[in-house]
Design a protein around this motif. Structure first.
Motif, short mmCIF file in Angstrom:
data_model
loop_
_atom_site.label_atom_id
_atom_site.label_comp_id
_atom_site.label_asym_id
_atom_site.label_seq_id
_atom_site.Cartn_x
_atom_site.Cartn_y
_atom_site.Cartn_z
N GLY A 145 26.16 -31.36 30.26
CA GLY A 145 25.37 -31.78 31.41
C GLY A 145 25.92 -31.36 32.76
N VAL A 146 26.93 -30.50 32.79
CA VAL A 146 27.49 -30.02 34.05
C VAL A 146 26.59 -28.92 34.60
N PRO A 147 26.10 -29.06 35.84
CA PRO A 147 25.21 -28.03 36.39
C PRO A 147 25.95 -26.75 36.73
N ILE A 148 25.36 -25.63 36.36
CA ILE A 148 25.92 -24.31 36.66
C ILE A 148 24.82 -23.47 37.31
N GLY A 149 25.09 -22.99 38.51
CA GLY A 149 24.11 -22.18 39.22
C GLY A 149 24.22 -20.71 38.85
N GLY A 150 23.21 -19.97 39.26
CA GLY A 150 23.19 -18.53 39.01
C GLY A 150 22.75 -17.77 40.24
N VAL A 151 23.35 -16.62 40.48
CA VAL A 151 22.99 -15.73 41.58
C VAL A 151 22.73 -14.35 41.00
N ALA A 152 21.57 -13.81 41.26
CA ALA A 152 21.19 -12.51 40.71
C ALA A 152 21.63 -11.37 41.61
N THR A 153 21.93 -10.24 40.99
CA THR A 153 22.20 -9.02 41.75
C THR A 153 21.11 -8.00 41.46
N HIS A 154 20.80 -7.21 42.47
CA HIS A 154 19.85 -6.11 42.30
C HIS A 154 20.52 -4.80 42.74
N ALA A 155 21.84 -4.87 42.95
CA ALA A 155 22.61 -3.71 43.38
C ALA A 155 23.34 -3.11 42.18
N PRO A 156 23.85 -1.89 42.31
CA PRO A 156 24.60 -1.27 41.21
C PRO A 156 25.80 -2.11 40.79
N TRP A 157 26.02 -2.18 39.49
CA TRP A 157 27.19 -2.86 38.96
C TRP A 157 27.42 -2.31 37.56
N GLY A 158 28.57 -2.62 37.00
CA GLY A 158 28.82 -2.20 35.64
C GLY A 158 30.09 -2.82 35.08
N GLU A 159 30.20 -2.79 33.77
CA GLU A 159 31.37 -3.26 33.03
C GLU A 159 31.92 -2.08 32.24
N ILE A 160 33.20 -1.81 32.40
CA ILE A 160 33.81 -0.68 31.70
C ILE A 160 34.65 -1.21 30.55
N ASP A 161 34.15 -0.96 29.34
CA ASP A 161 34.77 -1.51 28.14
C ASP A 161 35.24 -0.44 27.17
N CYS A 162 34.73 0.78 27.32
CA CYS A 162 35.11 1.88 26.44
C CYS A 162 34.96 3.18 27.22
N PRO A 163 35.56 4.28 26.76
CA PRO A 163 35.52 5.53 27.52
C PRO A 163 34.10 6.01 27.86
N SER A 164 33.15 5.79 26.97
CA SER A 164 31.79 6.24 27.24
C SER A 164 31.17 5.53 28.44
N ASP A 165 31.64 4.30 28.74
CA ASP A 165 31.14 3.59 29.91
C ASP A 165 31.51 4.33 31.19
#
Length: 241
Positions: free
Chosen positions: A210-230
């Motif tokens: 029951g703990v409230p957690i808010g969210g904020v959206a992005t519409h700008a470039p972003w990414g996660e680098i997890d492997c060389p192909s990323d």
């Protein structure tokens, strides 16, 4: 406001790219991820930056206003790393960033302005990005359901794309009250679970409690680098960054 970058891990899936450096020092368009993150945080108005280091911590010293060390980085999870910076989290609101992502300053500013004790950044269009990263996006993406700015569900395997309103980015804000709620939830776990639990699982448990957690959206470039192909993919998608 201060910021904490979680950069203790090696990133074994990056292979030779992290043989002598932590994941956060992998370069994208010629710039180490952590240098890019620091530039972004400064542009958003962050005044002091702490880095939680572990693997090859010596290579990150020059980037930090304050260096925190997770000596058990090889056997503990990301939340354990976060707890190394509890001195900051106990006393003031902090932006927390994973060390393997990139994003825009405007998103950090939006997080800083939100009043909720826990606020997560997310990408509402992440399915399109994941379709470029993976042949079968559902094999990697988790459920993320948000309603009227409130995160209702996070984590667990998504069975359909309709269960994915966005992708949690590994960027969030915690007030001391939010950190206290997260820490108390973590303390309810067994010792082994406490050491290994990831942030998404903890956020999910908080929502169930029951703990409230808010969210904020992005519409700008972003990414996660997890492997060389990323690295190759993002350099093709965002050559201007």
């Amino acid at each position: 406001m201060k910021a904490i970058i979680l950069a203790a891990g090696r990133g074994s899936r990056l292979g030779a790219l992290t043989e002598r450096r932590p994941k956060a020092l992998v370069t994208f368009n010629g710039m180490p991820l952590i240098q890019r993150t620091i530039r972004t945080l400064r542009a958003a108005g962050i005044t002091e930056i702490g880095i939680v280091a572990g693997y090859r911590s010596d290579t990150l010293t020059i980037y930090a206003d304050r260096l925190f060390i997770n000596p058990l980085w090889g056997t503990t999870g990301i939340c354990h790393s976060l707890s190394m910076a509890s001195e900051w989290l106990d006393s003031q609101a902090c932006v927390v960033s994973y060390g393997d992502i990139f994003y825009a300053p405007e998103l950090v500013s939006d997080l800083m302005q939100k009043n909720e004790d826990i606020v997560l950044a997310y990408d509402p269009h992440a399915v399109k990005l994941w379709q470029q990263r993976f042949e079968k996006p559902l094999d990697d993406m988790e459920r993320f359901i948000i309603d009227n700015g409130r995160v209702c569900e996070i984590g667990h395997r998504a069975e359909t794309l309709e269960q994915i309103h966005g992708q949690y980015m590994g960027l969030f804000k915690l007030t001391p009250e939010g950190w206290y709620a997260l820490s108390r939830q973590r303390e309810r776990l067994s010792i082994k679970q406490r050491e290994q639990v990831d942030m998404t699982s903890l956020f999910s448990l908080l929502i169930e409690a029951g703990v409230p957690i808010g969210g904020v959206a992005t519409h700008a470039p972003w990414g996660e680098i997890d492997c060389p192909s990323d690295v190759h993919l993002y350099e093709q998608i965002y050559p201007q960054l």
